[in-house]
Design a protein around this motif. Sequence first.
Motif, PDB file in Angstrom:
ATOM      1  N   TRP A 124      26.194  70.771  26.310  1.00 56.45           N
ATOM      2  CA  TRP A 124      25.153  71.198  25.293  1.00 56.45           C
ATOM      3  C   TRP A 124      23.932  70.093  24.967  1.00 56.45           C
ATOM      4  CZ3 TRP A 124      23.924  75.783  23.389  1.00 56.45           C
ATOM      5  CH2 TRP A 124      24.700  76.766  23.438  1.00 56.45           C
ATOM      6  N   LYS A 125      24.127  68.761  25.152  1.00 57.46           N
ATOM      7  CA  LYS A 125      23.309  68.018  24.513  1.00 57.46           C
ATOM      8  C   LYS A 125      21.921  68.312  25.077  1.00 57.46           C
ATOM      9  CE  LYS A 125      22.677  62.913  24.026  1.00 57.46           C
ATOM     10  NZ  LYS A 125      23.132  61.611  24.150  1.00 57.46           N
ATOM     11  N   TRP A 184      20.225  71.809  24.022  1.00 56.86           N
ATOM     12  CA  TRP A 184      19.537  71.872  22.441  1.00 56.86           C
ATOM     13  C   TRP A 184      17.993  71.936  22.753  1.00 56.86           C
ATOM     14  CZ3 TRP A 184      21.656  74.280  18.538  1.00 56.86           C
ATOM     15  CH2 TRP A 184      22.851  74.160  18.323  1.00 56.86           C
ATOM     16  N   GLU A 185      17.622  71.052  23.658  1.00 60.80           N
ATOM     17  CA  GLU A 185      15.915  70.937  23.733  1.00 60.80           C
ATOM     18  C   GLU A 185      15.581  72.387  24.078  1.00 60.80           C
ATOM     19  OE1 GLU A 185      14.488  68.265  22.548  1.00 60.80           O
ATOM     20  OE2 GLU A 185      16.331  67.646  22.011  1.00 60.80           O
ATOM     21  N   ARG A 223      16.819  75.124  23.641  1.00 60.35           N
ATOM     22  CA  ARG A 223      16.926  76.053  22.755  1.00 60.35           C
ATOM     23  C   ARG A 223      15.865  76.107  21.581  1.00 60.35           C
ATOM     24  NH1 ARG A 223      23.038  77.300  20.189  1.00 60.35           N
ATOM     25  NH2 ARG A 223      21.655  78.943  19.422  1.00 60.35           N
ATOM     26  N   LYS A 224      15.446  74.797  21.276  1.00 61.45           N
ATOM     27  CA  LYS A 224      14.284  74.568  20.640  1.00 61.45           C
ATOM     28  C   LYS A 224      13.028  75.370  21.093  1.00 61.45           C
ATOM     29  CE  LYS A 224      16.068  70.193  18.505  1.00 61.45           C
ATOM     30  NZ  LYS A 224      15.902  68.684  18.418  1.00 61.45           N
ATOM     31  N   GLU A 266      29.853  69.269  24.433  1.00 59.09           N
ATOM     32  CA  GLU A 266      29.099  68.460  23.737  1.00 59.09           C
ATOM     33  C   GLU A 266      28.325  67.859  24.816  1.00 59.09           C
ATOM     34  OE1 GLU A 266      31.129  65.596  21.221  1.00 59.09           O
ATOM     35  OE2 GLU A 266      31.718  67.352  19.803  1.00 59.09           O
ATOM     36  N   LYS A 269      27.101  71.791  12.013  1.00 55.96           N
ATOM     37  CA  LYS A 269      26.560  71.760  13.296  1.00 55.96           C
ATOM     38  C   LYS A 269      26.811  70.381  13.827  1.00 55.96           C
ATOM     39  CE  LYS A 269      21.671  71.558  12.043  1.00 55.96           C
ATOM     40  NZ  LYS A 269      21.388  70.129  12.736  1.00 55.96           N
ATOM     41  N   ASP A 270      26.833  69.319  12.800  1.00 55.33           N
ATOM     42  CA  ASP A 270      26.772  68.051  13.179  1.00 55.33           C
ATOM     43  C   ASP A 270      28.181  67.661  13.042  1.00 55.33           C
ATOM     44  OD1 ASP A 270      24.015  67.961  13.714  1.00 55.33           O
ATOM     45  OD2 ASP A 270      23.808  67.806  11.829  1.00 55.33           O
ATOM     46  N   ARG A 289      17.644  76.534  31.728  1.00 60.68           N
ATOM     47  CA  ARG A 289      18.954  76.296  31.085  1.00 60.68           C
ATOM     48  C   ARG A 289      20.003  76.730  32.000  1.00 60.68           C
ATOM     49  NH1 ARG A 289      21.443  79.186  25.437  1.00 60.68           N
ATOM     50  NH2 ARG A 289      23.359  78.964  25.963  1.00 60.68           N
TER      51      ARG A 289
END
Length: 365
Positions: free
Chosen positions: A124-125, A128-129, A131-132, A121, A107-108, A165
């Motif tokens: 999606w940056k 990701w927050e 999604r958490k 990217e 994933k990285d 989102r």
Amino acid sequence: MKKITVLIGIIFFVTIIGYKESTNKVGENEFVLNGELEGIENDSWIYLMLDNKPVDSTKIVDNKFSINGVTEHPKQYNLLVKNSQNYSRIWLESGELKFKAKDGEFKDAIIEGSNSQKESEKLWKPIWEYRKRRDSLSKIVTNDKLNDSLKLSANLELKKVHQNRLKIETEFIKNNPKSYVSAKTLHFYTTSLPNKTVSELYNSFSDDLKKSSYGKSINRYLELNKNPQIGDKYVDFSMTNESGEIIKLSDFEGKLVLLEFWSSNCVPCRKENPNLKKTYARFKDQGFEILAVSLDTKKESWLKAIEKDELPWTQVSDLKRKNTASLIYGVNGIPDNFLINPDGIIIDRYLRGEKLNDKLVEILK
């Protein structure tokens, strides 16, 4: 004479070298993906997937692999190592691309040579927050040990997270009308966004995006979608059953029909089938029918589910990734259903278990 021979030899050598170099060049719409990996067992297989189907594979030798192919336009693929948790999404486009990753850290991965990957990217940056936050709230919502008020509060917050989102992705599409990442994102959200929004975003796309597979699919949705509401007349469609016979929704006119959307890999759908079977047995002799539309893409999976669950009602599917009937009715998640009265009017939606039984008793009493 010797000078002429040597000269001819040099010309021949240069010509051969030039030929080799030219054959190594990446042609139009062709890509070469070279990978450097750490910690992966030698001779492991790595697969390139598109729409959950393998399009190519190769062995990893000395922590390296190479895959080449053709893509009509930038597309998002999945890269995964067999029998492992190593999985990564990657945008491929014409040219030479590099993929670097460690075992357990796909994933990285560092991906170079793809402009669409950079755009993805960038999108999606910030996501990701969210999604958490989504994952932590989902654990609360699905935890049966917690009280209902806490779960309700978490569920409301979860909806806000989803809306935030969606706002981020919609803004990205607006600001990047030439990006294939925008086209794929809109393609994913066609049934979640209002038709007007989908149409406006699609119309802002460049001609190249409209001609892409993503653009064509969005356009198909806009052409098909009627999004009928409760109180509207049903929208007719035809589709084949398990035997290949054409079945129309209009074949059920004069009956109370439940238009049921499901699929073999939908866990809530399969769990509901026993309840639906009891309901069908109870009301079928009173003019109640079920027309089930499967969103499966594999006929074998579809037929196995029908047989295993012993489903007695009419089944149809076009086995397309974007089912025609689901596009017409604006279905963005399953299970979903529409209850249509004998006059062809949609009278209710999202009916499950006792809620469906109570409605049928009310109508058929």
